[in-house]
Enzyme design. Sequence first.
Site, PDB file in Angstrom:
ATOM      1  N   ASP A  74      -1.365  -4.355  -5.723  1.00  0.00           N
ATOM      2  CA  ASP A  74      -2.936  -4.696  -5.827  1.00  0.00           C
ATOM      3  C   ASP A  74      -3.634  -3.650  -5.864  1.00  0.00           C
ATOM      4  OD1 ASP A  74      -5.181  -5.898  -5.690  1.00  0.00           O
ATOM      5  OD2 ASP A  74      -5.330  -6.295  -3.613  1.00  0.00           O
ATOM      6  N   SER A  75      -3.328  -3.106  -7.119  1.00  0.00           N
ATOM      7  CA  SER A  75      -4.347  -1.747  -7.475  1.00  0.00           C
ATOM      8  C   SER A  75      -4.839  -2.004  -8.843  1.00  0.00           C
ATOM      9  CB  SER A  75      -3.541  -0.708  -7.612  1.00  0.00           C
ATOM     10  OG  SER A  75      -4.123   0.440  -7.920  1.00  0.00           O
ATOM     11  N   ASP A 118      -0.234   9.337   1.302  1.00  0.00           N
ATOM     12  CA  ASP A 118      -0.976   9.996   0.109  1.00  0.00           C
ATOM     13  C   ASP A 118      -0.002   9.727  -1.146  1.00  0.00           C
ATOM     14  OD1 ASP A 118      -3.400  11.179   0.161  1.00  0.00           O
ATOM     15  OD2 ASP A 118      -2.536  13.011   1.162  1.00  0.00           O
ATOM     16  N   ASP A 170      -8.687  -4.155   1.079  1.00  0.00           N
ATOM     17  CA  ASP A 170      -9.909  -5.218   1.464  1.00  0.00           C
ATOM     18  C   ASP A 170      -9.107  -6.177   2.291  1.00  0.00           C
ATOM     19  OD1 ASP A 170      -8.753  -7.129  -0.501  1.00  0.00           O
ATOM     20  OD2 ASP A 170      -9.851  -5.892  -1.863  1.00  0.00           O
ATOM     21  N   TYR A 222      -8.275 -14.761  -7.040  1.00  0.00           N
ATOM     22  CA  TYR A 222      -7.178 -13.630  -7.464  1.00  0.00           C
ATOM     23  C   TYR A 222      -6.320 -13.398  -6.252  1.00  0.00           C
ATOM     24  CZ  TYR A 222      -6.482  -8.555  -7.867  1.00  0.00           C
ATOM     25  OH  TYR A 222      -5.683  -7.419  -8.040  1.00  0.00           O
TER      26      TYR A 222
END
Lengths: 286, 286
Positions: free
Chosen positions: B159-160, B140, B89, B64
């Site tokens: 990357d969500s 935020d 990560d 990925y």
Amino acid sequence: MDGFHSGWFFENEDGMTVAIEVDEILCEEKTKYNDIKIFKSTKFGNVLVLDGVIQCTDRDEFAYHEMMAHLPLFSHPNPKKVLIIGGGDGGVLKEVNKHSSIEEIHVCINDERLIELAKQYLPKLSVGYKSSKVAVNIEDNVEQFLEKNTQSYDVVIVDSIGGHNNEILKKPFYEKLNKSLKNNNGIVCAFAGCVWTDAGHIKELKNTFHSIFPSVCYAFGLVVSCFVGGQVGFLLGSKEKETNFEEPPRVIKEEDVKEMNLKFYNKETHEACFVLPQFIKEELQN
Amino acid sequence: MDGFHSGWFFENEDGMTVAIEVDEILCEEKTKYNDIKIFKSTKFGNVLVLDGVIQCTDRDEFAYHEMMAHLPLFSHPNPKKVLIIGGGDGGVLKEVNKHSSIEEIHVCINDERLIELAKQYLPKLSVGYKSSKVAVNIEDNVEQFLEKNTQSYDVVIVDSIGGHNNEILKKPFYEKLNKSLKNNNGIVCAFAGCVWTDAGHIKELKNTFHSIFPSVCYAFGLVVSCFVGGQVGFLLGSKEKETNFEEPPRVIKEEDVKEMNLKFYNKETHEACFVLPQFIKEELQN
């Protein structure tokens, strides 16, 4: 956790589990050869399980069956006679049947009951058994069957997801299979496992193929959502060293993709399926 | 069945479940933004779970993260400044860091605690945070962040893996993202779901991309063994209509595959990952 529990079917392999939600269990039967389970799932249509391993679902069976049939058949210049070993559910047969050049299809399988249950509970997969081109051979010993049929077939497809110690995956079997192929352009395609979980096995089988067939290729194949590991590949072997599986002698036309009602296989997926991620490319090179 | 049960972690999505065997639970923490779970598995190394969805395992994270980073970066002639949205990560950051041309990497994320936990429990993934090129922005409101950084980035990577109603997947977000790209060759790469389970969503996002970017491509991507469905793809968009993602301006050399310690991405996987199975090719054409 394995089998049916709390409305789900579980398949567990080496630290990972895939489960499919069950709507209705259609059949649970142990034959001499197989522990056969067929159930209706809530989302993926009917599901076939042999010896605890999910074989296919109505939703994604085409990915596996189209690639397994059309990769070798389009790699052959003019296939007329085809042998399918295993594949009792009829999924590969359904796809082989779509080639108008083919005159005769032999199915060699030990478990007659599996075919009967597929006809009863998996009508979309087993439709090919109705064809007049098909002859089903119920055989306890597939090697004996191959010895009786030397130089018979243009293409042999080995659709057997047995354990790794299965005799069908060993060299003597493939030597006999090689002799059952016609000398001109004879091609074999065999199930060859998942790059994430079976890399060692794929390498061993590829080496076996190299010791028998002048031209060999591992096809990364495809993704199948219901398989543990999400992928299965195939090994292709040819009696002709000039065979280039990546540039097949017959390239499918766009209108034939429609005509044959293909949902996975096309010109591009044929070519691309031989591309390997770097880790497995290196593993198979050594 | 969801979450930890009887020594396994279960993820359930739409009639299918994937489970990974647990050796030890390392962390369970609810922050303002995420339900974070990290565990050591018996076979796949450490595993990160956000809001019940398996994000990656040590065994196959490279598939990925390599494709998500290197597809857009090799499609850009000379990337110097990159933004990663999400990806706490550090897996994508680790890969972006391997490009020597890159001078500056911004990470924009809401959940600072996720980065701290990744540094503690996922050292292989989070190694990139040590680089002096990296600036982490805890924000935020990612859309406000994009508005403050117009014409700043050569490449933006999203990357969500949020739900489908996540605002990050909607048009206003991508319009602001488009403005944050430099005018010359700016490229975006976004997570775009699984062809088996998310075809409708992929189509919607592809249409959104087409309404903003002159050049758009869906990359089938890869197989990831630990994902439900076994596959995830990406949407790529470029500000230059001449950008051809399938024939990138920079082609990776064999020696750079080794140098960059790549296990999935290579010249061939870049090209092949744009090939689509027939059913999704037709779905995305219409």
